[in-house]
Design a protein around this motif. Structure first.
Motif, short mmCIF file in Angstrom:
data_model
loop_
_atom_site.label_atom_id
_atom_site.label_comp_id
_atom_site.label_asym_id
_atom_site.label_seq_id
_atom_site.Cartn_x
_atom_site.Cartn_y
_atom_site.Cartn_z
N GLU A 161 9.14 25.40 34.22
CA GLU A 161 8.76 25.63 35.61
C GLU A 161 9.98 25.96 36.46
OE1 GLU A 161 7.07 21.80 36.06
OE2 GLU A 161 5.07 22.45 35.47
N ARG A 162 11.10 25.38 36.08
CA ARG A 162 12.35 25.57 36.81
C ARG A 162 13.49 25.34 35.84
NH1 ARG A 162 15.51 21.93 40.77
NH2 ARG A 162 16.52 23.44 42.09
N ILE A 163 14.52 26.15 35.96
CA ILE A 163 15.71 26.01 35.13
C ILE A 163 16.89 25.83 36.08
CG2 ILE A 163 17.26 27.13 33.47
CD1 ILE A 163 14.80 28.84 32.62
N VAL A 164 17.69 24.83 35.83
CA VAL A 164 18.93 24.64 36.59
C VAL A 164 20.07 24.88 35.61
CG1 VAL A 164 20.36 23.07 37.93
CG2 VAL A 164 17.87 22.96 38.13
N ILE A 165 20.94 25.80 35.97
CA ILE A 165 22.12 26.08 35.15
C ILE A 165 23.30 25.41 35.84
CG2 ILE A 165 23.56 27.81 34.06
CD1 ILE A 165 21.18 29.76 34.29
N VAL A 166 23.89 24.47 35.14
CA VAL A 166 24.97 23.65 35.66
C VAL A 166 26.28 24.17 35.08
CG1 VAL A 166 25.89 21.30 35.74
CG2 VAL A 166 23.41 21.67 35.76
N ARG B 61 30.40 30.87 34.69
CA ARG B 61 29.74 30.38 33.48
C ARG B 61 28.23 30.34 33.68
NH1 ARG B 61 34.38 25.81 32.22
NH2 ARG B 61 35.77 27.29 31.18
N ALA B 62 27.80 29.83 34.82
CA ALA B 62 26.36 29.76 35.11
C ALA B 62 25.76 31.17 35.20
CB ALA B 62 26.12 28.98 36.40
N LEU B 63 26.45 32.08 35.85
CA LEU B 63 25.96 33.46 35.97
C LEU B 63 25.87 34.16 34.61
CD1 LEU B 63 27.76 34.92 39.12
CD2 LEU B 63 25.31 34.59 38.77
N ARG C 150 32.06 23.28 30.30
CA ARG C 150 30.71 23.43 29.78
C ARG C 150 29.77 24.01 30.81
NH1 ARG C 150 31.23 18.66 32.19
NH2 ARG C 150 29.41 17.60 33.05
N ALA C 151 28.63 24.41 30.32
CA ALA C 151 27.50 24.74 31.18
C ALA C 151 26.29 24.08 30.53
CB ALA C 151 27.30 26.24 31.29
N LEU D 11 11.41 36.36 32.88
CA LEU D 11 11.43 34.90 32.70
C LEU D 11 10.71 34.26 33.88
CD1 LEU D 11 12.60 32.77 30.72
CD2 LEU D 11 14.53 32.58 32.27
N PRO D 12 9.62 33.52 33.62
CA PRO D 12 8.80 33.04 34.72
C PRO D 12 9.42 31.90 35.53
CG PRO D 12 7.96 32.21 32.65
CD PRO D 12 9.07 33.18 32.32
N ALA D 13 10.39 31.25 34.96
CA ALA D 13 10.96 30.09 35.65
C ALA D 13 11.83 30.50 36.82
CB ALA D 13 11.80 29.28 34.67
N ARG D 14 11.88 29.64 37.80
CA ARG D 14 12.82 29.80 38.89
C ARG D 14 14.17 29.27 38.40
NH1 ARG D 14 12.53 26.52 44.41
NH2 ARG D 14 13.74 25.12 43.15
N ILE D 15 15.21 30.06 38.57
CA ILE D 15 16.53 29.67 38.08
C ILE D 15 17.40 29.28 39.27
CG2 ILE D 15 18.60 30.41 36.86
CD1 ILE D 15 16.85 32.36 35.28
N ALA D 16 17.96 28.08 39.20
CA ALA D 16 18.84 27.57 40.25
C ALA D 16 20.21 27.30 39.63
CB ALA D 16 18.27 26.29 40.85
N PHE D 17 21.23 27.27 40.47
CA PHE D 17 22.58 27.00 40.01
C PHE D 17 23.09 25.69 40.60
CE2 PHE D 17 23.47 30.90 37.92
CZ PHE D 17 22.76 31.87 38.59
#
Length: 151
Positions: free
Chosen positions: A70-75, A94-96, A138-139, A109-115
């Motif tokens: 539903e949502r992806i957070v890239i750290v 790295r997140a980008l 890391r990411a 990709l249906p998920a909302r991607i946040a950073f």
């Protein structure tokens, strides 16, 4: 990708005649195993935001679950070597790189991607050894998939 293990909770012993307690009823705020967040961790070389073939293989293996997220957070994270500004840019790069690669693989990709990219922050290990600094470069992709439908 396995869901993260929930923290162990104390379990009360029940009398022999009574049925065991329902853990979901006793702890309504605890997510069910199907709703626990997934975490994919990719480690980077010093001063690098380039995805390696190994990174790309890990991301490809995660696609099935990521498509359902539903949502992806890239750290994005760094070690403490270098200036704050350089590390902040590197964490974001790295997140980008991960986001761009995921969208190359699955443009819709249906998920909302946040950073959540922060350099010189949120360390996984102490920065006083090469191994510790390596663990901090890391990411992480953090996401939750919908609960499985009951049969």
């Amino acid at each position: 990708i396995a869901p993260a293990a929930p923290a162990a909770a104390p379990v009360a012993e029940s009398a022999a005649a009574s049925p065991p307690p329902d853990p979901a009823a006793a702890q309504p705020d605890v997510p069910t195993p199907a709703r626990l967040p997934h975490r994919v961790v990719l480690h980077f070389a010093s001063n690098s935001a380039s995805l390696t073939p190994s990174h790309k293989a890990v991301l490809a293996n995660a696609l099935r679950d990521l498509r359902r997220a539903e949502r992806i957070v890239i750290v994005g994270r760094t070690d403490d070597v270098g200036s704050e500004a350089v590390n902040q840019s590197l964490a974001f790069a790295r997140a980008l790189a991960i986001r761009d690669h995921l969208l190359d693989l699955v443009p819709d990709l249906p998920a909302r991607i946040a950073f959540d990219a922060k350099g010189r922050c949120c360390y996984a290990a102490a920065n006083d050894t090469a191994d510790g600094r390596s663990r901090n470069r890391r990411a992480e992709l953090v996401f939750t998939t919908p609960a499985e439908a009951a049969p």
